[in-house]
Design an enzyme around this catalytic site. Structure first.
Site, short mmCIF file in Angstrom:
data_model
loop_
_atom_site.label_atom_id
_atom_site.label_comp_id
_atom_site.label_asym_id
_atom_site.label_seq_id
_atom_site.Cartn_x
_atom_site.Cartn_y
_atom_site.Cartn_z
N TYR A 94 0.86 -1.19 0.00
CA TYR A 94 0.00 0.00 0.00
C TYR A 94 0.89 1.23 0.00
O TYR A 94 1.45 1.62 1.03
CB TYR A 94 -0.93 -0.01 1.21
CG TYR A 94 -1.80 1.21 1.35
CD1 TYR A 94 -2.46 1.76 0.25
CD2 TYR A 94 -1.99 1.82 2.59
CE1 TYR A 94 -3.26 2.87 0.37
CE2 TYR A 94 -2.80 2.93 2.73
CZ TYR A 94 -3.43 3.46 1.61
OH TYR A 94 -4.23 4.57 1.74
N ASP A 153 -2.59 -1.44 -3.87
CA ASP A 153 -2.89 -0.05 -4.21
C ASP A 153 -1.58 0.71 -4.20
O ASP A 153 -1.06 1.06 -3.15
CB ASP A 153 -3.88 0.51 -3.18
CG ASP A 153 -4.20 1.97 -3.40
OD1 ASP A 153 -3.72 2.54 -4.41
OD2 ASP A 153 -4.92 2.56 -2.58
N HIS A 158 -12.51 1.12 -4.06
CA HIS A 158 -11.71 0.36 -5.01
C HIS A 158 -12.46 -0.90 -5.40
O HIS A 158 -13.25 -1.44 -4.61
CB HIS A 158 -10.37 -0.07 -4.40
CG HIS A 158 -9.42 1.05 -4.13
ND1 HIS A 158 -8.27 1.25 -4.87
CD2 HIS A 158 -9.43 2.02 -3.18
CE1 HIS A 158 -7.62 2.29 -4.40
NE2 HIS A 158 -8.29 2.78 -3.38
#
Length: 277
Positions: free
Chosen positions: A124, A164, A268
């Site tokens: 992340y 992500d 998302h």
């Protein structure tokens, strides 16, 4: 101990859940149960271990790195097979307590008895903010990735970093790219890191782009504001980054976009890729 796969491919899914508790209240379990995922990588978990284990439930081996700052970040890998080894952190001690990078090694054996090793990473990357210390941290994290990716490629037969990553690499990755060239997520300096990741220097592959081809998107994140989801004004910032042989083994990549704005469990959408090793 290795475990023979029940099917002739490996299904790996990644999704920023925007808070695991909220995601499960909004129907994440109903998405996951029929999806037949072998390795599930999560970002922005934002929950303690006990909650993570209880929500994901039985039948999974769970590796979770909670952020030191409560209610922030957090990454996890949930796998049907037990990893042979796990690690937290990307090699820069500055990020060890940030809940942004976990690694799991797997020894996979197919029905024919052939064994191979795989390292999977749930990552992340910081959102960042141009001209602020948040952006400095983002660049430092991307610097650490630049060092770690070649190390992972040497560590296992196959290596995969999913998550992500908060950068749109090219103009195809953001619907409104012209309006975002000076914003974090599409800054030239950020995109240059991905040029290196996918260039000759590091040599990894963008699996989703490779399978989708040169098309707009397919997007994986949409702003909660306005009608971004309804008009598909999105960003492709969730990735599967793979070593070349693993990327070549990928044969399907699907963004599990919810049918409507009100049926999403996160801002998302999951990115699900199938690999035939």
């Amino acid at each position: 101990m290795s475990t023979a796969l029940k099917k002739d491919f490996l299904r790996i899914a990644s999704v920023n859940v925007n808070g695991l508790r909220a995601a499960y209240k909004k129907g994440m379990a109903e998405w996951l149960e029929p999806r037949d995922v072998d390795i599930l990588c999560l970002q922005e978990v934002r929950a303690p271990d006990q909650i993570v284990n209880s929500l994901i439930g039985e039948g999974w081996h769970i590796l979770h790195a909670e952020a030191e700052a409560k209610g922030r970040a957090g990454v996890a890998i949930a796998s049907r097979q037990e990893p042979t080894a796990t690690r937290v952190g990307n090699g820069d001690e500055y990020f060890d307590q940030s809940g942004r990078w976990v690694e799991a090694d797997f020894l996979l054996t197919n029905a024919a008895g052939q064994a191979t090793t795989l390292t999977a990473v749930s990552a992340y990357v910081h959102s960042g903010e141009a001209g602020t210390p948040k952006q400095d941290d983002k660049y430092r994290f991307l610097d650490a990735m630049t060092t770690r990716l070649p190390e992972l490629a040497k560590h296992s037969d196959h290596a995969l970093v999913v998550g992500d990553l908060n950068v749109g690499h090219t103009e195809l990755d953001i619907k409104n790219w012209k309006g975002n060239v000076k914003r974090a997520g599409f800054l030239p300096e950020e995109r240059a890191y991905f040029d290196r990741f996918f260039g000759e220097e590091i040599g990894w592959r963008d699996v989703h782009r490779g399978l989708a081809g040169d098309v707009a998107g397919p997007y994986t994140w949409w702003s909660q504001r306005g009608k971004a989801f309804d008009t598909d004004t999105g960003w492709r910032i969730d990735y599967h980054l793979a070593t070349p042989a693993l990327a070549a083994a990928a044969f399907s990549a699907v963004v599990d976009r919810a049918p409507s704005w009100d049926t999403r469990f996160s801002d998302h959408a999951p990115l699900v890729v199938d690999y035939r090793l």
